[in-house]
Design an enzyme around this catalytic site. Structure first.
Site, PDB file in Angstrom:
ATOM      1  N   GLY A  77     -12.672   6.392   7.315  1.00  0.00           N
ATOM      2  CA  GLY A  77     -13.738   5.800   8.123  1.00  0.00           C
ATOM      3  C   GLY A  77     -13.262   4.652   8.998  1.00  0.00           C
TER       4      GLY A  77
ATOM      5  CG  ASP B   7     -12.559   2.549  18.160  1.00  0.00           C
ATOM      6  OD1 ASP B   7     -12.634   1.831  17.140  1.00  0.00           O
ATOM      7  OD2 ASP B   7     -11.524   3.159  18.491  1.00  0.00           O
TER       8      ASP B   7
ATOM      9  CG  ASP C  45     -10.515   0.351   5.089  1.00  0.00           C
ATOM     10  OD1 ASP C  45      -9.770  -0.453   5.674  1.00  0.00           O
ATOM     11  OD2 ASP C  45     -10.551   0.460   3.843  1.00  0.00           O
TER      12      ASP C  45
ATOM     13  CB  THR D  85     -24.518   3.811   6.864  1.00  0.00           C
ATOM     14  OG1 THR D  85     -23.675   3.640   8.019  1.00  0.00           O
ATOM     15  CG2 THR D  85     -25.400   2.600   6.666  1.00  0.00           C
ATOM     16  N   GLY D  86     -21.483   5.243   5.660  1.00  0.00           N
ATOM     17  CA  GLY D  86     -20.620   6.421   5.779  1.00  0.00           C
ATOM     18  C   GLY D  86     -20.362   7.000   4.401  1.00  0.00           C
ATOM     19  CB  VAL D  87     -17.222   7.039   2.387  1.00  0.00           C
ATOM     20  CG1 VAL D  87     -16.794   7.435   0.988  1.00  0.00           C
ATOM     21  CG2 VAL D  87     -16.312   7.682   3.411  1.00  0.00           C
TER      22      VAL D  87
HETATM   23  N1  AR6 Z   1     -15.777   1.910  14.937  1.00  0.00           N
HETATM   24  C1  AR6 Z   1     -17.028   1.635  14.511  1.00  0.00           C
HETATM   25  N2  AR6 Z   1     -17.635   2.292  13.492  1.00  0.00           N
HETATM   26  C2  AR6 Z   1     -16.930   3.280  12.887  1.00  0.00           C
HETATM   27  C3  AR6 Z   1     -15.610   3.619  13.271  1.00  0.00           C
HETATM   28  C4  AR6 Z   1     -15.030   2.892  14.353  1.00  0.00           C
HETATM   29  N3  AR6 Z   1     -13.783   3.133  14.778  1.00  0.00           N
HETATM   30  N4  AR6 Z   1     -15.178   4.634  12.477  1.00  0.00           N
HETATM   31  C5  AR6 Z   1     -16.197   4.927  11.631  1.00  0.00           C
HETATM   32  N5  AR6 Z   1     -17.253   4.104  11.871  1.00  0.00           N
HETATM   33  P1  AR6 Z   1     -17.377   4.179   6.423  1.00  0.00           P
HETATM   34  P2  AR6 Z   1     -18.555   2.821   4.066  1.00  0.00           P
HETATM   35  C6  AR6 Z   1     -18.567   4.054  11.224  1.00  0.00           C
HETATM   36  O1  AR6 Z   1     -17.339   5.476   5.684  1.00  0.00           O
HETATM   37  O2  AR6 Z   1     -19.691   3.781   4.020  1.00  0.00           O
HETATM   38  C7  AR6 Z   1     -13.483   3.765   3.461  1.00  0.00           C
HETATM   39  O3  AR6 Z   1     -12.642   4.782   2.996  1.00  0.00           O
HETATM   40  C8  AR6 Z   1     -19.038   5.275  10.487  1.00  0.00           C
HETATM   41  O4  AR6 Z   1     -19.533   6.256  11.413  1.00  0.00           O
HETATM   42  O5  AR6 Z   1     -16.211   3.786   7.242  1.00  0.00           O
HETATM   43  O6  AR6 Z   1     -18.844   1.350   3.903  1.00  0.00           O
HETATM   44  C9  AR6 Z   1     -13.265   2.434   2.763  1.00  0.00           C
HETATM   45  O7  AR6 Z   1     -11.922   2.268   2.395  1.00  0.00           O
HETATM   46  C10 AR6 Z   1     -20.172   4.687   9.639  1.00  0.00           C
HETATM   47  O8  AR6 Z   1     -21.356   4.565  10.426  1.00  0.00           O
HETATM   48  O9  AR6 Z   1     -17.660   2.922   5.402  1.00  0.00           O
HETATM   49  C11 AR6 Z   1     -14.163   2.536   1.578  1.00  0.00           C
HETATM   50  O10 AR6 Z   1     -13.529   3.210   0.506  1.00  0.00           O
HETATM   51  C12 AR6 Z   1     -19.658   3.278   9.342  1.00  0.00           C
HETATM   52  O11 AR6 Z   1     -18.518   3.079  10.199  1.00  0.00           O
HETATM   53  C13 AR6 Z   1     -15.339   3.342   2.077  1.00  0.00           C
HETATM   54  O12 AR6 Z   1     -14.835   4.133   3.152  1.00  0.00           O
HETATM   55  C14 AR6 Z   1     -19.250   3.038   7.900  1.00  0.00           C
HETATM   56  O13 AR6 Z   1     -18.675   4.223   7.347  1.00  0.00           O
HETATM   57  C15 AR6 Z   1     -16.442   2.481   2.617  1.00  0.00           C
HETATM   58  O14 AR6 Z   1     -17.542   3.277   2.935  1.00  0.00           O
END
Ligand code: AR6
Length: 176
Positions: A32, A10, A34, A122-124
């Site tokens: 995510g 984390d 953020d 790579t998430g949302v």
């Molecule tokens: N520590 C490390 N990695 C994490 C954590 C954590 N606590 N939580 C999630 N991840 P995302 P994006 C990973 O969706 O695709 C937001 O709403 C997760 O598993 O957080 O860049 C923003 O406000 C994934 O591998 O970011 C934007 O609107 C990675 O973080 C949008 O999402 C990124 O997933 C950005 O989307």
């Protein structure tokens, strides 16, 4: 000598000078990583986000900007905006590369010696993790090989699958 570590953790728990946030252009929080950063770091992060990106303004995709890390063990949060994979088309790789490069540059300007990245986009935002990992690790290895600060770089994945993908991308570049 610089170092790159790939871990499953984390990101909000890490004791580094800067952690990177995969934010959106408005910088008002989200889901995510953020959401996790704002929850763990408390309201001072959002307050500072309002200062650096005022209401109505946007941080361009591929750019990065620093705020306080509030209650987190890190000193700073570097917010960057990754590309939405489905919308960015052929610009996606350059925009993702820019996120890593600009975040390193901002952290270096702020005097950071260590930095941790999440798997940006790579998430949302839907960027395929194998493709994203090759771009990320290419930037991070070039940065460390150039002996620039921050010299200690952590790739902080969420989950063992992603950690293995980024580790493999690093080994492919290092010829391991
Ligand atoms: N520590 C490390 N990695 C994490 C954590 C954590 N606590 N939580 C999630 N991840 P995302 P994006 C990973 O969706 O695709 C937001 O709403 C997760 O598993 O957080 O860049 C923003 O406000 C994934 O591998 O970011 C934007 O609107 C990675 O973080 C949008 O999402 C990124 O997933 C950005 O989307």
């Amino acid at each position: 000598m610089g170092s790159i570590e790939v871990i499953d953790a984390d990101i909000t728990t890490l004791r580094v000078d800067a952690i990177v946030n995969a934010a959106n252009q408005r910088l008002r929080g989200g889901g995510g990583v953020d959401g996790a950063i704002h929850r763990a770091g408390g309201p001072r992060i959002l307050e500072d986000c309002r200062r650096v990106v005022p209401d109505g303004a946007r941080l361009p995709t591929g750019e990065a900007i620093a705020t306080t890390a509030g209650d987190l063990p890190a000193r700073l949060v570097v917010h960057t905006v990754g590309p939405v994979y489905a919308d960015a088309g052929e610009d996606a790789p350059a925009l993702l590369r820019s996120c890593y490069e600009r975040s390193l540059a901002v952290a270096g300007d702020e005097g950071c010696r260590s930095i941790a990245f999440p798997s940006i986009s790579t998430g949302v935002y839907g960027y395929p993790v194998e493709e994203a990992s090759r771009i990320a690790m290419a930037v991070l290895t070039a940065h460390v090989d150039a002996a620039r600060e921050p010299s200690r770089v952590v790739m902080c994945c969420h989950g063992e699958h992603d950690r293995a993908v980024y580790q493999r991308a690093l080994e492919d570049l290092r010829g391991g």
